[in-house]
Design an enzyme around this catalytic site. Structure first.
Site, mmCIF file in Angstrom:
data_model
loop_
_atom_site.group_PDB
_atom_site.id
_atom_site.type_symbol
_atom_site.label_atom_id
_atom_site.label_comp_id
_atom_site.label_asym_id
_atom_site.label_seq_id
_atom_site.Cartn_x
_atom_site.Cartn_y
_atom_site.Cartn_z
ATOM 1 N N TYR A 56 -45.615 -17.377 -56.539
ATOM 2 C CA TYR A 56 -45.729 -18.022 -55.180
ATOM 3 C C TYR A 56 -45.177 -19.616 -55.160
ATOM 4 C CZ TYR A 56 -48.695 -19.574 -51.241
ATOM 5 O OH TYR A 56 -48.934 -20.412 -50.161
ATOM 6 N N TYR A 100 -29.580 -25.742 -46.214
ATOM 7 C CA TYR A 100 -28.910 -25.152 -45.080
ATOM 8 C C TYR A 100 -28.990 -26.491 -43.995
ATOM 9 C CZ TYR A 100 -28.656 -19.948 -45.551
ATOM 10 O OH TYR A 100 -28.345 -18.771 -45.677
ATOM 11 N N LYS A 146 -42.055 -20.719 -53.159
ATOM 12 C CA LYS A 146 -42.027 -21.838 -51.907
ATOM 13 C C LYS A 146 -41.344 -23.227 -52.222
ATOM 14 C CE LYS A 146 -45.222 -19.975 -48.985
ATOM 15 N NZ LYS A 146 -45.094 -19.901 -47.680
ATOM 16 N N ARG A 191 -59.868 -15.449 -51.603
ATOM 17 C CA ARG A 191 -59.829 -16.901 -51.751
ATOM 18 C C ARG A 191 -61.552 -17.436 -51.701
ATOM 19 N NH1 ARG A 191 -54.880 -18.681 -47.471
ATOM 20 N NH2 ARG A 191 -55.168 -16.592 -46.385
ATOM 21 N N ASN A 241 -32.951 -15.242 -44.568
ATOM 22 C CA ASN A 241 -33.022 -14.486 -43.387
ATOM 23 C C ASN A 241 -33.254 -15.385 -42.285
ATOM 24 O OD1 ASN A 241 -31.898 -11.962 -44.704
ATOM 25 N ND2 ASN A 241 -33.914 -11.379 -45.063
ATOM 26 N N LYS A 249 -39.419 -12.573 -53.683
ATOM 27 C CA LYS A 249 -38.527 -12.125 -52.580
ATOM 28 C C LYS A 249 -39.069 -12.497 -51.431
ATOM 29 C CE LYS A 249 -36.616 -7.867 -54.442
ATOM 30 N NZ LYS A 249 -36.602 -6.327 -54.361
ATOM 31 N N THR A 250 -40.125 -12.394 -50.929
ATOM 32 C CA THR A 250 -40.516 -12.698 -49.665
ATOM 33 C C THR A 250 -40.108 -14.217 -49.134
ATOM 34 O OG1 THR A 250 -42.110 -10.974 -49.443
ATOM 35 C CG2 THR A 250 -42.333 -12.799 -48.066
ATOM 36 N N THR A 299 -50.697 -8.099 -45.653
ATOM 37 C CA THR A 299 -51.906 -8.703 -46.012
ATOM 38 C C THR A 299 -52.606 -9.243 -44.663
ATOM 39 O OG1 THR A 299 -50.960 -11.096 -45.811
ATOM 40 C CG2 THR A 299 -51.036 -10.228 -47.973
HETATM 41 P P1 NAD Z 1 -51.946 -14.324 -44.363
HETATM 42 O O1 NAD Z 1 -51.821 -13.719 -45.751
HETATM 43 O O2 NAD Z 1 -53.239 -14.149 -43.591
HETATM 44 O O3 NAD Z 1 -50.512 -14.409 -43.642
HETATM 45 C C1 NAD Z 1 -49.209 -14.033 -44.177
HETATM 46 C C2 NAD Z 1 -48.574 -12.872 -43.355
HETATM 47 O O4 NAD Z 1 -47.511 -12.726 -43.532
HETATM 48 C C3 NAD Z 1 -49.476 -11.537 -43.080
HETATM 49 O O5 NAD Z 1 -49.636 -11.263 -41.705
HETATM 50 C C4 NAD Z 1 -48.578 -10.787 -43.945
HETATM 51 O O6 NAD Z 1 -48.657 -9.567 -43.419
HETATM 52 C C5 NAD Z 1 -47.347 -11.299 -43.675
HETATM 53 N N1 NAD Z 1 -46.204 -10.853 -44.734
HETATM 54 C C6 NAD Z 1 -46.130 -11.188 -46.072
HETATM 55 N N2 NAD Z 1 -45.164 -10.519 -46.643
HETATM 56 C C7 NAD Z 1 -44.301 -10.246 -45.291
HETATM 57 C C8 NAD Z 1 -43.072 -9.667 -45.489
HETATM 58 N N3 NAD Z 1 -42.215 -9.453 -46.553
HETATM 59 N N4 NAD Z 1 -42.418 -9.490 -44.136
HETATM 60 C C9 NAD Z 1 -43.032 -9.684 -43.154
HETATM 61 N N5 NAD Z 1 -44.400 -10.337 -43.207
HETATM 62 C C10 NAD Z 1 -44.805 -10.691 -44.275
HETATM 63 O O7 NAD Z 1 -51.885 -15.858 -44.792
HETATM 64 P P2 NAD Z 1 -52.003 -17.438 -44.087
HETATM 65 O O8 NAD Z 1 -53.133 -18.151 -44.907
HETATM 66 O O9 NAD Z 1 -52.031 -17.063 -42.677
HETATM 67 O O10 NAD Z 1 -50.647 -17.958 -44.552
HETATM 68 C C11 NAD Z 1 -49.534 -18.225 -43.645
HETATM 69 C C12 NAD Z 1 -48.539 -19.047 -44.353
HETATM 70 O O11 NAD Z 1 -48.961 -20.269 -44.687
HETATM 71 C C13 NAD Z 1 -47.969 -18.371 -45.706
HETATM 72 O O12 NAD Z 1 -46.659 -18.489 -45.628
HETATM 73 C C14 NAD Z 1 -48.811 -19.181 -46.676
HETATM 74 O O13 NAD Z 1 -48.028 -19.279 -47.907
HETATM 75 C C15 NAD Z 1 -48.951 -20.684 -45.973
HETATM 76 N N6 NAD Z 1 -49.995 -21.350 -46.645
HETATM 77 C C16 NAD Z 1 -51.187 -21.073 -46.217
HETATM 78 C C17 NAD Z 1 -52.226 -21.689 -46.657
HETATM 79 C C18 NAD Z 1 -53.648 -21.458 -46.311
HETATM 80 O O14 NAD Z 1 -54.540 -22.305 -47.013
HETATM 81 N N7 NAD Z 1 -54.121 -20.591 -45.526
HETATM 82 C C19 NAD Z 1 -52.014 -22.858 -47.606
HETATM 83 C C20 NAD Z 1 -50.864 -23.015 -47.942
HETATM 84 C C21 NAD Z 1 -49.712 -22.265 -47.339
HETATM 85 N N1 UDP Z 2 -62.788 -19.820 -56.682
HETATM 86 C C1 UDP Z 2 -64.016 -19.722 -57.108
HETATM 87 N N2 UDP Z 2 -64.567 -18.201 -56.820
HETATM 88 C C2 UDP Z 2 -64.077 -17.784 -56.183
HETATM 89 C C3 UDP Z 2 -62.774 -17.705 -55.808
HETATM 90 C C4 UDP Z 2 -62.000 -18.751 -56.149
HETATM 91 O O1 UDP Z 2 -64.590 -20.250 -57.778
HETATM 92 O O2 UDP Z 2 -64.672 -16.592 -55.700
HETATM 93 C C5 UDP Z 2 -62.143 -21.197 -57.098
HETATM 94 C C6 UDP Z 2 -60.638 -20.876 -57.810
HETATM 95 O O3 UDP Z 2 -60.735 -20.614 -59.080
HETATM 96 C C7 UDP Z 2 -60.078 -22.125 -57.297
HETATM 97 C C8 UDP Z 2 -60.716 -22.554 -56.032
HETATM 98 O O4 UDP Z 2 -62.005 -21.811 -55.946
HETATM 99 O O5 UDP Z 2 -60.262 -23.353 -58.145
HETATM 100 C C9 UDP Z 2 -59.730 -22.082 -54.724
HETATM 101 O O6 UDP Z 2 -59.293 -21.021 -54.729
HETATM 102 P P1 UDP Z 2 -58.519 -20.136 -53.753
HETATM 103 O O7 UDP Z 2 -58.116 -18.779 -54.350
HETATM 104 O O8 UDP Z 2 -59.423 -20.295 -52.500
HETATM 105 O O9 UDP Z 2 -57.275 -20.918 -53.406
HETATM 106 P P2 UDP Z 2 -56.210 -21.779 -54.687
HETATM 107 O O10 UDP Z 2 -56.572 -21.598 -55.970
HETATM 108 O O11 UDP Z 2 -54.968 -21.183 -54.253
HETATM 109 O O12 UDP Z 2 -56.361 -23.202 -54.054
#
Ligand code: NAD
Ligand code: UDP
Length: 325
Positions: free
Chosen positions: A147, A161, A151, A188, A101, A93-94, A39
């Protein structure tokens, strides 16, 4: 000056991971970024590639990892609904195999390991705001379950662990975080609204737009992650990290329109299944144990994010993955 460490960041090329790598490289640590670019793209970390204390390993976290490190930040996982629902089996799986891992590496190397968990483990919450003691309301069968349940299982693996093998762990539950380097087509709400406003396209409000989220600026979040990782070993979490400011999607859309000066119209689209109606972190624990709280108000963080969106070429990003619209 704290001791320099060898630090693995899985998902280190992503939105949050690339900022975390940047902070750690600037502090002088030896940083290994492990990512399969599912991603993200290399442009997020290209500026780090010529730094002598930064290394990139292109690998899927679901495969065994043979590295020796002192600390691990486990961020590898697609995070946006459109991304994690693209291949739900790979998402689960991730979280599960990826956690096993990294925990195996931590056990073998006596390394400290932090799990990037999420507010999604609270599901569509009946308790508001959400404290860490709330156990959540997740639909195990719905499209978000790959997801949320992944998590949740990861948190379980980390605790087991820790209890069984004495691995030194940290768990942070991250609430919606935004900022520069978000994938512009991740679906998003913040990236959609900004991209739509800047191009004059309609702003897509899912449902009636009265559902709420709490948005944390990425720098605040990364600071919280580092405080947790560097905090005392008797505080392993889980701890909520997020900005308690709560906004409806309609209010967010109005703010984006104001800050961009856009004349985009609002259009309503169906609400995706299991979309949480409300979400707001209770950050009492983070305030008490980490002396952490967000410092960047939504208006300022959005302005910085909009500035960044104005500079990028959308053609350099992969097209959107299928979503529910
Ligand atoms: P992101 O998608 O930008 O980053 C995720 C990264 O993980 C990407 O670089 C992707 O290529 C890599 N990745 C995915 N699957 C993989 C795999 N199987 N092996 C190796 N790399 C893999 O998302 P982010 O917003 O930077 O999120 C980072 C972490 O924080 C995630 O674990 C996410 O669940 C957690 N998180 C983020 C938010 C948020 O709002 N941004 C909220 C809650 C949790
Ligand atoms: N959402 C929206 N328009 C968009 C994308 C998302 O109204 O174009 C809404 C979605 O339905 C959710 C909120 O914005 O209620 C946050 O969505 P996002 O996908 O950013 O994160 P998450 O639902 O995982 O909190």
């Amino acid at each position: 000056m704290p001791p320099l460490k060898r630090i693995l960041v899985t998902g280190g090329a992503g939105f949050l991971g690339s900022h975390l790598c940047e902070r750690l490289v600037d502090e002088g640590h030896d940083v290994i970024c492990l990512d399969n670019f599912f991603t993200s793209q290399k442009s997020n970390i290209v500026h780090l590639l010529d730094r002598p204390n930064f290394e990139l390993v292109r690998q899927d976290v679901t495969l065994p990892i043979s590295l020796e490190v002192d600390e691990i930040h486990n961020l590898a996982c697609p995070a946006a609904p459109g991304h994690y629902q693209y291949n739900p089996i790979e998402t689960l799986k991730t979280s599960v195999l990826g956690s096993i891992n990294v925990l195996d590496v931590a056990q073998r190397c006596h390394a400290k390991v932090l799990q990037a968990s999420t507010s999604e483990i609270y599901g569509d919450p009946e308790v508001h705001p959400q404290p860490e003691t709330y156990r959540g309301a997740v639909n195990t069968l719905g499209p978000r379950a790959c997801y949320d349940e992944g998590k949740r299982a990861a948190e379980t693996l980390f605790m087991d662990y820790h209890r069984m093998n004495r691995v030194n762990i940290r768990i942070v539950r991250i609430f919606n975080t935004y900022g520069p380097r978000m994938h512009p087509f991740d679906g998003r709400v913040v990236s959609n609204f900004i991209r739509q406003a800047l191009s004059g396209d309609p702003i897509t409000i899912f449902g009636d737009g009265r559902q709420t989220r709490s948005f944390c600026y990425r720098d605040d979040l990364v600071e919280g992650i580092l405080r947790m990782m560097n905090g005392p070993d008797d505080f392993i979490g889980p701890v909520n990290l997020g900005n308690p400011g709560e906004f409806s999607m309609l209010a967010l859309a109005e703010l984006v329109l104001e800050l961009t000066g856009s004349k985009s119209k609002l259009v309503h689209k169906p609400l995706p299944p299991d979309d949480p109606a409300q979400r707001q972190p209770d950050i009492t624990l983070a305030r008490q144990r980490l002396a952490w709280e967000p410092t960047v108000p939504l208006r300022d963080g959005l302005a910085r994010t909009i500035d960044w969106f104005r500079t990028i070429d959308l053609n350099h990003y992969r097209p959107p993955t299928p979503n529910w619209v």
